[in-house]
Scaffold this active site. Structure first.
Site, PDB file in Angstrom:
ATOM      1  N   GLY A  70       0.833  -1.194   0.000  1.00  0.00           N
ATOM      2  CA  GLY A  70       0.000   0.000   0.000  1.00  0.00           C
ATOM      3  C   GLY A  70       0.870   1.247   0.000  1.00  0.00           C
ATOM      4  O   GLY A  70       2.099   1.173   0.014  1.00  0.00           O
ATOM      5  N   GLY A 119      -0.241  -5.037   0.370  1.00  0.00           N
ATOM      6  CA  GLY A 119      -1.450  -4.778  -0.395  1.00  0.00           C
ATOM      7  C   GLY A 119      -1.586  -5.656  -1.615  1.00  0.00           C
ATOM      8  O   GLY A 119      -2.702  -5.957  -2.063  1.00  0.00           O
ATOM      9  N   GLU A 142       5.214  -6.607   7.292  1.00  0.00           N
ATOM     10  CA  GLU A 142       4.742  -5.466   8.079  1.00  0.00           C
ATOM     11  C   GLU A 142       5.370  -5.332   9.462  1.00  0.00           C
ATOM     12  O   GLU A 142       5.498  -4.219   9.987  1.00  0.00           O
ATOM     13  CB  GLU A 142       3.208  -5.535   8.209  1.00  0.00           C
ATOM     14  CG  GLU A 142       2.453  -5.220   6.934  1.00  0.00           C
ATOM     15  CD  GLU A 142       2.367  -6.386   5.966  1.00  0.00           C
ATOM     16  OE1 GLU A 142       1.864  -6.193   4.847  1.00  0.00           O
ATOM     17  OE2 GLU A 142       2.827  -7.498   6.324  1.00  0.00           O
ATOM     18  N   ASP A 150      -2.133  -7.195   7.415  1.00  0.00           N
ATOM     19  CA  ASP A 150      -3.542  -6.819   7.252  1.00  0.00           C
ATOM     20  C   ASP A 150      -4.041  -7.222   5.869  1.00  0.00           C
ATOM     21  O   ASP A 150      -3.620  -8.243   5.342  1.00  0.00           O
ATOM     22  CB  ASP A 150      -3.726  -5.323   7.534  1.00  0.00           C
ATOM     23  CG  ASP A 150      -3.038  -4.429   6.514  1.00  0.00           C
ATOM     24  OD1 ASP A 150      -2.028  -4.852   5.915  1.00  0.00           O
ATOM     25  OD2 ASP A 150      -3.506  -3.291   6.316  1.00  0.00           O
TER      26      ASP A 150
END
Length: 353
Positions: A70, A119, A142, A150
């Site tokens: 992301g 992402g 992450e 996530d």
């Protein structure tokens, strides 16, 4: 909803009976912006009601990766300047896209050719067909920047066997295409030079995707993960970070020393959040519940010290010397974790499209 024709960083086409989304931000290895997420969602919504579109393909237009994640710079800027408001809006709509893909009624084919991280995992793992190649480099890195896996990572990783998910979540290990096929993160393994043929044939015969991918698939090399599967299952068996560290410390092998050194570079908060996240996600039976949980976590960790500091050290300054706060696993107590996982006010909770 964003007009899909006006997005510079996303190519959206129709080829035969297939909708085709190509990420087109090569200088950033196709990292997802908020606008790209909205445009992808708009295209999927349009094609869902179009009977002439029978399947959807997702790939990248050019460059060395499918999708590197992301828009980390946007998220850090938001955390430092507006209390995370813009970052939460990005997560909210990105997670809606993840859920939309997960529940999409028409078959989706994701081509995970090259770097597929963060992402990029979120828009490829929901697909019915997930194609890896010799170029695939899959990771959820992450914990190295104070976040957690996530975009649905809690759901996918918690459902891998042999504690592979916990290993990937904590260490940020990079998996190649053979690893992805072995671990069921990919459904097929195709040579890069056969992808163009696969896309043309799928567009012509979207009712024959299974046969097309099977015909073009080749046997991958031996998966490196397979060779270490017993070690991973043993050392990453616990949902307590302290137990994982102690288990690795007690093993004098080179492999254990390497993984222990890796874990000691990660955010203790992020590692503990990830272990709790996967443990809870494994008990859920609704992907929307998982995404609501991840949104709660993301809303909190976005504005905690480790995220901005991790991005500074790893991405902005590239000094790789993050000063984590809390600095040790013992200092990340249950009270802090409870606060990160707690429900949001009713009017702030995540909901699907």
């Amino acid at each position: 909803m964003t007009d899909i024709e006006d997005i510079e960083d996303l190519n959206t086409h129709r080829h035969g009976a297939a909708g085709h989304i190509s990420l087109n931000r090569p200088k950033a290895i196709h990292a997802l912006t908020h606008e790209m997420c909205l445009a992808m969602s708009a295209a999927l919504t349009t094609w869902a009601d179009d009977d002439s579109v029978q399947a959807v393909m997702i790939d990248h237009a050019e460059g060395r990766g499918f999708c590197s994640g992301g828009d980390i710079n946007l998220l850090r800027k938001s955390a430092l300047s507006d209390g995370g408001k813009a970052g939460r809006r990005f997560f909210y709509d990105e997670y809606r896209l993840n859920h939309q893909l997960f529940t999409y009624a028409k078959p989706v084919v994701a081509f995970m050719d090259g770097i597929t991280m963060g992402g990029g995992v979120g828009i490829s793992q929901p697909a019915k067909y997930r194609v890896a190649t010799e170029n695939t480099r899959f990771a959820m890195p992450e914990t190295g920047i104070g976040l957690f896996p996530d975009v649905g990572g809690g759901w996918y990783l918690s459902r891998l066997g042999g504690r592979i998910g916990q290993f990937v979540a904590l260490t940020g290990a990079r998996l190649d295409g053979a690893d992805c096929l072995w671990a069921d993160l990919a459904t097929h393994y195709l040579p890069h030079n056969r992808l163009a043929e696969a896309k043309v044939r799928i567009a012509q015969h979207p009712d024959r995707i299974d046969g097309i991918l099977a015909e073009l698939s080749t046997a991958p090399p031996e998966a490196r993960l397979a060779a270490n599967a017993d070690r991973i299952a043993r050392h990453f068996a616990s949902d307590r970070l302290e137990d994982v560290l102690e288990s690795l410390e007690a093993d004098d092998s080179e492999w254990a020393a390497k993984e222990l050194a890796t874990l000691r570079t990660k955010s203790p908060q992020a590692c503990k959040v990830s272990l709790r996240q996967l443990a809870q996600a494994a008990q859920l039976d609704d992907f929307a519940e998982n995404m609501a949980q991840e949104y709660r976590i993301a809303s909190r960790v976005l504005i905690r010290p480790d995220f901005s500091e991790g991005v500074r050290a790893v991405i902005v300054d590239k000094t790789n010397d993050p000063r984590w706060n809390p600095a040790t696993p013992a200092a990340v107590d249950d009270e802090l974790l409870d606060a990160i996982f707690a429900p949001l006010p009713a009017n702030e909770e995540w909901t699907p499209l």
